[in-house]
Structures are given as C-alpha cells and as structure tokens.
Write a protein that holds these residues in place. Structure first.
Motif, PDB file in Angstrom:
ATOM      1  N   LEU A 188      58.836  42.422  35.421  1.00 28.53           N
ATOM      2  CA  LEU A 188      57.448  41.899  34.870  1.00 28.53           C
ATOM      3  C   LEU A 188      57.067  40.473  35.808  1.00 28.53           C
ATOM      4  CD1 LEU A 188      57.514  41.912  31.238  1.00 28.53           C
ATOM      5  CD2 LEU A 188      56.200  43.730  32.543  1.00 28.53           C
ATOM      6  N   VAL A 189      56.007  40.529  36.235  1.00 29.04           N
ATOM      7  CA  VAL A 189      55.294  39.154  37.097  1.00 29.04           C
ATOM      8  C   VAL A 189      54.872  38.310  35.918  1.00 29.04           C
ATOM      9  CG1 VAL A 189      54.836  40.608  39.064  1.00 29.04           C
ATOM     10  CG2 VAL A 189      53.049  40.041  37.406  1.00 29.04           C
ATOM     11  N   ALA A 190      54.738  36.797  36.281  1.00 27.21           N
ATOM     12  CA  ALA A 190      54.394  35.852  35.434  1.00 27.21           C
ATOM     13  C   ALA A 190      52.969  36.189  35.077  1.00 27.21           C
ATOM     14  CB  ALA A 190      54.514  34.501  36.183  1.00 27.21           C
ATOM     15  N   ALA A 191      52.635  35.694  33.880  1.00 27.80           N
ATOM     16  CA  ALA A 191      51.307  35.930  33.388  1.00 27.80           C
ATOM     17  C   ALA A 191      49.949  35.649  34.336  1.00 27.80           C
ATOM     18  CB  ALA A 191      51.014  35.070  32.180  1.00 27.80           C
ATOM     19  N   ASN A 192      50.023  34.269  35.189  1.00 27.73           N
ATOM     20  CA  ASN A 192      49.008  33.868  35.878  1.00 27.73           C
ATOM     21  C   ASN A 192      48.807  34.904  37.038  1.00 27.73           C
ATOM     22  OD1 ASN A 192      48.521  31.565  34.577  1.00 27.73           O
ATOM     23  ND2 ASN A 192      50.217  30.546  35.505  1.00 27.73           N
ATOM     24  N   ILE A 193      50.111  35.376  37.733  1.00 29.06           N
ATOM     25  CA  ILE A 193      50.189  36.399  38.916  1.00 29.06           C
ATOM     26  C   ILE A 193      49.572  37.718  38.137  1.00 29.06           C
ATOM     27  CG2 ILE A 193      51.423  37.732  40.352  1.00 29.06           C
ATOM     28  CD1 ILE A 193      51.451  34.618  41.048  1.00 29.06           C
ATOM     29  N   ASP A 194      49.756  38.036  36.950  1.00 31.85           N
ATOM     30  CA  ASP A 194      49.237  39.330  36.454  1.00 31.85           C
ATOM     31  C   ASP A 194      47.874  39.169  36.411  1.00 31.85           C
ATOM     32  OD1 ASP A 194      49.103  41.809  34.621  1.00 31.85           O
ATOM     33  OD2 ASP A 194      48.965  40.563  33.197  1.00 31.85           O
ATOM     34  N   SER A 195      47.329  37.945  35.858  1.00 31.59           N
ATOM     35  CA  SER A 195      45.659  37.851  35.829  1.00 31.59           C
ATOM     36  C   SER A 195      45.147  37.881  37.036  1.00 31.59           C
ATOM     37  CB  SER A 195      45.611  36.430  35.058  1.00 31.59           C
ATOM     38  OG  SER A 195      46.047  36.502  33.706  1.00 31.59           O
ATOM     39  N   ALA A 196      45.718  37.320  37.804  1.00 35.53           N
ATOM     40  CA  ALA A 196      45.188  37.160  39.219  1.00 35.53           C
ATOM     41  C   ALA A 196      45.262  38.565  40.051  1.00 35.53           C
ATOM     42  CB  ALA A 196      45.961  36.296  40.166  1.00 35.53           C
ATOM     43  N   PHE A 197      46.407  39.313  39.767  1.00 36.29           N
ATOM     44  CA  PHE A 197      46.111  40.737  40.256  1.00 36.29           C
ATOM     45  C   PHE A 197      45.174  41.461  39.593  1.00 36.29           C
ATOM     46  CE2 PHE A 197      47.977  45.046  40.927  1.00 36.29           C
ATOM     47  CZ  PHE A 197      48.134  45.143  42.098  1.00 36.29           C
ATOM     48  N   LYS A 198      45.011  41.446  38.207  1.00 37.46           N
ATOM     49  CA  LYS A 198      43.769  42.065  37.525  1.00 37.46           C
ATOM     50  C   LYS A 198      42.188  41.596  37.973  1.00 37.46           C
ATOM     51  CE  LYS A 198      46.874  43.331  33.505  1.00 37.46           C
ATOM     52  NZ  LYS A 198      47.136  42.855  32.161  1.00 37.46           N
ATOM     53  N   GLY A 199      42.314  40.615  38.806  1.00 34.66           N
ATOM     54  CA  GLY A 199      40.944  39.927  38.916  1.00 34.66           C
ATOM     55  C   GLY A 199      40.327  39.149  38.045  1.00 34.66           C
ATOM     56  N   GLN A 200      40.966  38.518  37.432  1.00 34.18           N
ATOM     57  CA  GLN A 200      40.622  37.613  36.072  1.00 34.18           C
ATOM     58  C   GLN A 200      40.681  36.307  36.538  1.00 34.18           C
ATOM     59  OE1 GLN A 200      43.465  38.777  32.905  1.00 34.18           O
ATOM     60  NE2 GLN A 200      42.375  40.483  32.469  1.00 34.18           N
ATOM     61  N   ILE A 201      41.179  35.962  37.489  1.00 40.74           N
ATOM     62  CA  ILE A 201      41.259  34.636  38.111  1.00 40.74           C
ATOM     63  C   ILE A 201      40.385  34.596  39.280  1.00 40.74           C
ATOM     64  CG2 ILE A 201      42.686  32.682  39.084  1.00 40.74           C
ATOM     65  CD1 ILE A 201      44.795  33.414  37.217  1.00 40.74           C
ATOM     66  N   ASP A 202      39.351  33.849  39.386  1.00 42.52           N
ATOM     67  CA  ASP A 202      38.608  33.470  40.702  1.00 42.52           C
ATOM     68  C   ASP A 202      39.430  32.928  41.881  1.00 42.52           C
ATOM     69  OD1 ASP A 202      36.602  33.395  42.498  1.00 42.52           O
ATOM     70  OD2 ASP A 202      35.293  32.015  41.270  1.00 42.52           O
ATOM     71  N   LEU A 203      39.623  33.746  42.793  1.00 43.58           N
ATOM     72  CA  LEU A 203      40.582  33.266  43.648  1.00 43.58           C
ATOM     73  C   LEU A 203      39.740  32.514  44.930  1.00 43.58           C
ATOM     74  CD1 LEU A 203      42.824  36.069  44.098  1.00 43.58           C
ATOM     75  CD2 LEU A 203      43.421  34.061  43.050  1.00 43.58           C
ATOM     76  N   SER A 204      38.425  32.492  44.622  1.00 39.32           N
ATOM     77  CA  SER A 204      37.507  31.753  46.012  1.00 39.32           C
ATOM     78  C   SER A 204      37.444  30.410  45.474  1.00 39.32           C
ATOM     79  CB  SER A 204      36.285  32.575  45.750  1.00 39.32           C
ATOM     80  OG  SER A 204      35.443  32.318  44.400  1.00 39.32           O
ATOM     81  N   VAL A 205      37.833  29.925  44.522  1.00 40.53           N
ATOM     82  CA  VAL A 205      37.724  28.495  44.033  1.00 40.53           C
ATOM     83  C   VAL A 205      38.656  27.471  44.880  1.00 40.53           C
ATOM     84  CG1 VAL A 205      36.590  28.750  41.940  1.00 40.53           C
ATOM     85  CG2 VAL A 205      39.049  28.496  42.123  1.00 40.53           C
ATOM     86  N   ASP A 206      38.771  26.529  45.138  1.00 44.47           N
ATOM     87  CA  ASP A 206      39.749  25.633  45.489  1.00 44.47           C
ATOM     88  C   ASP A 206      41.088  25.726  45.084  1.00 44.47           C
ATOM     89  OD1 ASP A 206      41.342  22.641  45.757  1.00 44.47           O
ATOM     90  OD2 ASP A 206      40.130  23.280  47.517  1.00 44.47           O
ATOM     91  N   GLU A 207      42.150  25.704  45.779  1.00 43.67           N
ATOM     92  CA  GLU A 207      43.494  25.938  45.142  1.00 43.67           C
ATOM     93  C   GLU A 207      43.797  24.991  44.084  1.00 43.67           C
ATOM     94  OE1 GLU A 207      48.015  26.579  46.954  1.00 43.67           O
ATOM     95  OE2 GLU A 207      46.501  25.592  48.166  1.00 43.67           O
ATOM     96  N   SER A 208      43.417  23.628  44.159  1.00 48.40           N
ATOM     97  CA  SER A 208      43.976  22.914  43.264  1.00 48.40           C
ATOM     98  C   SER A 208      43.182  23.179  41.735  1.00 48.40           C
ATOM     99  CB  SER A 208      43.413  21.550  43.539  1.00 48.40           C
ATOM    100  OG  SER A 208      41.879  21.352  43.803  1.00 48.40           O
ATOM    101  N   ARG A 209      42.211  24.075  41.582  1.00 46.73           N
ATOM    102  CA  ARG A 209      41.527  24.462  40.378  1.00 46.73           C
ATOM    103  C   ARG A 209      41.933  25.475  40.023  1.00 46.73           C
ATOM    104  NH1 ARG A 209      35.156  23.904  41.828  1.00 46.73           N
ATOM    105  NH2 ARG A 209      35.160  24.656  39.578  1.00 46.73           N
ATOM    106  N   ARG A 210      43.072  26.265  40.315  1.00 44.06           N
ATOM    107  CA  ARG A 210      43.524  27.463  39.694  1.00 44.06           C
ATOM    108  C   ARG A 210      45.082  27.313  39.718  1.00 44.06           C
ATOM    109  NH1 ARG A 210      44.439  30.252  44.714  1.00 44.06           N
ATOM    110  NH2 ARG A 210      42.715  29.825  46.581  1.00 44.06           N
ATOM    111  N   LYS A 211      45.843  28.192  38.736  1.00 46.62           N
ATOM    112  CA  LYS A 211      47.008  28.090  38.552  1.00 46.62           C
ATOM    113  C   LYS A 211      47.787  28.898  39.249  1.00 46.62           C
ATOM    114  CE  LYS A 211      46.663  27.133  33.518  1.00 46.62           C
ATOM    115  NZ  LYS A 211      47.139  27.425  32.202  1.00 46.62           N
ATOM    116  N   VAL A 212      47.371  29.500  40.379  1.00 42.98           N
ATOM    117  CA  VAL A 212      47.879  30.569  41.481  1.00 42.98           C
ATOM    118  C   VAL A 212      47.592  29.921  42.656  1.00 42.98           C
ATOM    119  CG1 VAL A 212      48.125  33.216  42.259  1.00 42.98           C
ATOM    120  CG2 VAL A 212      47.373  32.586  39.817  1.00 42.98           C
ATOM    121  N   SER A 213      48.653  29.852  43.590  1.00 40.88           N
ATOM    122  CA  SER A 213      48.358  28.967  44.827  1.00 40.88           C
ATOM    123  C   SER A 213      48.104  30.089  45.799  1.00 40.88           C
ATOM    124  CB  SER A 213      49.715  28.368  45.337  1.00 40.88           C
ATOM    125  OG  SER A 213      50.983  29.402  45.542  1.00 40.88           O
ATOM    126  N   ASP A 214      47.617  29.630  46.956  1.00 38.96           N
ATOM    127  CA  ASP A 214      47.396  30.450  48.091  1.00 38.96           C
ATOM    128  C   ASP A 214      48.554  31.260  48.847  1.00 38.96           C
ATOM    129  OD1 ASP A 214      44.691  29.548  48.000  1.00 38.96           O
ATOM    130  OD2 ASP A 214      44.770  28.300  49.420  1.00 38.96           O
TER     131      ASP A 214
END
Length: 439
Positions: free
Chosen positions: A154-180
């Motif tokens: 299992l991957v971590a919850a934040n990676i799971d959310s990012a992979f499902k498209g639930q985290i906006d990856l277009s915002v600045d890296e400092s404003r999200r829990k998943v790094s570039d």
C-alpha cells in the motif's frame, strides 16, 4: 308549473341554472393543494439527490486503493543479521521490515542508497502498514527469507489521493503534501505498471488505524452483525409475546391503558436516553464489559421493543374478528385460535415491523457512544463480549479526522450503511406485499 325566464324564451333556449361560485373556489383550492404536494415531493427528491450525489462522489473512490508492486528481497542481513531466529522467534517480529520495502522501491526507481535527501522523501511514499504486511508473510512462512517475491505494498494516503486526482498538483509545491519529486516517482512507477489501483478489500477487513490507507470497517461490520443478532433474538420474541398478551388476553383496565400509553411514549423517547439507561444498568450496575457488542445489542433491544410491539399489535388488530369467531366456534381454545389462526395471518405485519425496527437500530449512533463503543478497536472481536464498534460509530469517528483520505472512507462507509438500510427496507416491503392478505 315551472317559470321559465323571458330571456330564455326570447333566445329560443332555456337558461341554465346559476353556477355555484363556491365550486370554482373549491376546484382552485384542490389544484393549489396538488401543486403544493408536487412541489414538496420535488424539493424532497432534489435534496435526496444532492445528498446521494455528494456522498457517492466523495466515497466511490474509497473502494479502490493504490498499491505499488515491488520485488521485495527478504534479506537475512536485515531480518536476522545475527542468525538467532532458530532460538529466538521474536527476532522475526522485531525486524526492520520497512527497510526491505524501502530498498525494493529505491532499486525500482534507480535511486542511489547513499542519496540521503531522496531516501528521506521516499519515506513518505509507502504506507507504514508495510511493516505488518511483510512481518506476517515472514512469520507465516520463514522459508521465504533469502528469496525475492513480488508484493503489493500500500502507498501512503497522500500518494493515493494524488494518484486518484484528488490533490491539485498544479499548485505550488509548498501548498500540498506531495512533493514534485514524489509526483515524478509516482508517474514513473505508473508508466512501468508498478503503480495501479485495485479493489480495496482492506476497507471491509481492516480494523481501526491512525493511517487512512490501513483503516477499514472490518471491526465495525462484525460488531454491527453481533448487535443485530442480539436484537433479533431478544426483541422479536419479547415484543411479539407482549403484543399477543396485550391484544388478545389482557382485560381492559387502567393498568393496561397505562402500559399502552408508556409503550407509545417509549417509541418517541430520544435514543440517547436508552444509551444513558444502558450505561447505568448494564455497565455500572450489572458490570458488563464496556464497548462490547453484547451491551450495544441490549441497549438497541430496549430501543427497538416499542416499535415491534406497536407494529405487532397493529397487525393482530387488522385480522378480522370473524376469524376469531370461526376458530372459537369450531371448538378451538383461545390459545389455539391465537397461535394457529391469528398469528400466521398477522405474520407479514409482524415481520415488516421487525425489519423496520432492526433497520432503525442498525443506523443508531448516540446510544452506542455512551456505552463506549467509540473506542479505538484494531482487532476483530471473536465474541460479543470483546470490544468492538459499529458502522454508524465508525462513520462518526472518521468524520472527526482531518485527513482527506478519512473523509473518503467516511463517505464509502456511508454508502455501505445506506445499502444495508435500503436492502432491509426493500425486504420489508417485498415480504409485506408477498404475504399480505386483504380482507
């Protein structure tokens, strides 16, 4: 002789009687009432649709979980560097299993083990649940030490959310829990087919956990099952017996009238009052274990009894008196008349009331909170005397968590609970129509 108006004679016709002005008003009022009814139903349907769309939109992704398929090398130098497992089995329990998963992931991504910065970012990629998963594999089969196996981690919850498209990856890296960097690794693994979504069996088997990706409804489902069995075994016979006595055998008196009034009042008592009653009687006075399904079942039995008694009495009263007279006239005793003629005919109504009562008990939360079923329970209960929780309580606990993935699981649990409730109510309707007799 009837007088005909002159204007009617002049026109060659007889004038029609004057129309009642109040008739138009009554028709207009009826039309307005129908419009109000349609509007009320439409508003209710709109709110129901909004609720279902919101819950399903947030919860359907909970039935899928992102996993990384990695070639795990069960290195003996990591698991048992001093080769003590033959004499000390605890070595296999305390080994550094996350290191095995990290080594496999770094090799898969082509990362240099000496790159401390990359290794630090990599720690938040896989779930901490890999420790228990790999430990279970080794303790169940120690022969895999020294071999390499493909394992879905299992991957971590934040990676799971990012992979499902639930985290906006277009915002600045400092404003999200998943790094570039983690996003780059995620895309690399997905392109290789090592990162993918699979049906989330853990949602139905895992217990409580502080990590969203390893938390599930397993304990809650078992606890709810135990409680429903207890309610069915206690509330149905007691409720039916009380209804038969009050409706068929008890003479009308002030005492029976008082009992009937109190039963009707108990049906309207807030459920939290039954929780207070269960806390004071079953836990504080009788000393039953706190947060056990047995106590929850007893509390829900007290809450369900008035509903079953009222429904059963209504079903018994709906049987025509001619059935009673015919049975008694043919020589049947009153007991035979009740159990061989009245009760079978009233069975559909009794069954419907019981299922509706069980459905209400399944969705209750407040009384269970007061008897301690809000506790953090990770292990599945083997008996109703062991600590457990229930589906509504599990939803309540997830609703208090701030993690995005817990909100996803909360909505998924609501979907499961709604399916159970709909199934029970539909079953009640079908059985009612299947066995109902019209007189």
């Amino acid at each position: 002789m009837t007088d005909i108006p002159l204007n009617g004679i002049a026109n060659g016709t007889v004038a029609r009687p004057r129309r009642d002005i109040g008739l138009k008003r009554r028709y207009a009022a009826e039309r307005r009432f129908r419009i109000y009814g349609v509007l009320a139903i439409s508003v209710g349907i709109v709110f129901l649709a909004v609720m279902l769309v919101t819950i399903i939109g947030k919860g359907y992704t909970a039935f899928w979980q992102t996993t990384a398929t990695l070639p795990i090398t069960f290195d003996a130098n990591v698991i048992d560097p001093e080769n003590k497992r033959a004499t000390d089995p605890n070595v296999l329990i305390t080994a550094n299993y996350p290191k095995l998963a990290e080594n496999a992931l770094m090799a898969k991504l082509g990362i240099n083990p000496d790159d401390k910065v990359a290794a630090r970012k990599l720690k938040g990629f896989l779930s901490d649940g890999a420790r228990a998963q790999l430990r279970t594999m080794v303790t169940d089969d120690p022969s895999i030490i020294g071999t390499t196996r493909n394992v879905e981690i299992l991957v971590a919850a934040n990676i799971d959310s990012a992979f499902k498209g639930q985290i906006d990856l277009s915002v600045d890296e400092s404003r999200r829990k998943v790094s570039d960097q983690q996003v780059t690794w995620m895309k690399q693994l997905a392109a290789e087919g090592s990162l993918a979504e699979h049906f989330n069996k853990g949602l139905f088997t895992f217990g409580a956990s502080s990590r969203p990706e390893t938390s599930g409804m397993g304990v809650a489902i078992i606890g709810s099952f135990y409680m429903m069995v207890i309610v069915l075994l206690l509330a149905l016979p007691i409720g039916v017996a009380a209804s038969i006595y009050l409706e068929e055998f008890a003479k009308k008196s002030r005492l029976t009238d008082l009992i009937e009034v109190n039963i009707n009042n108990l049906a309207a008592v807030p459920s939290i009052v039954f929780g207070l009653l269960g806390l004071s009687v079953f836990i504080n006075f009788l000393g039953l274990p706190r947060s056990a399904a047995l106590v929850g079942g007893l509390v829900l039995t007290l809450m369900t009894l008035p509903t079953i008694i009222i429904a059963t009495r209504a079903a018994l009263a709906a049987v025509p008196p001619s059935i009673r007279s015919a049975a008694l006239g043919l020589g049947a005793s009153k007991m035979q008349m009740v159990f061989q003629h009245i009760l079978p005919l009233a069975a559909p109504g009794i069954l419907t009331g019981t299922i509706i009562g069980l459905a209400r008990a399944l969705g209750e939360t407040a009384p269970l909170l007061l008897i301690g079923m809000v506790a953090f329970v990770a292990d599945r209960p083997a008996t109703p005397l062991e600590p457990s929780t229930a589906l509504p309580v599990q939803i309540y606990m997830w609703a208090n968590e701030a993690e995005r993935a817990f909100v996803e699981r909360m909505s998924g649990a609501i979907i499961i609970l709604l399916i159970f409730l709909m199934a029970m109510n539909i079953t009640a309707i079908v059985l009612r129509r299947r066995f109902e007799r019209r007189w």
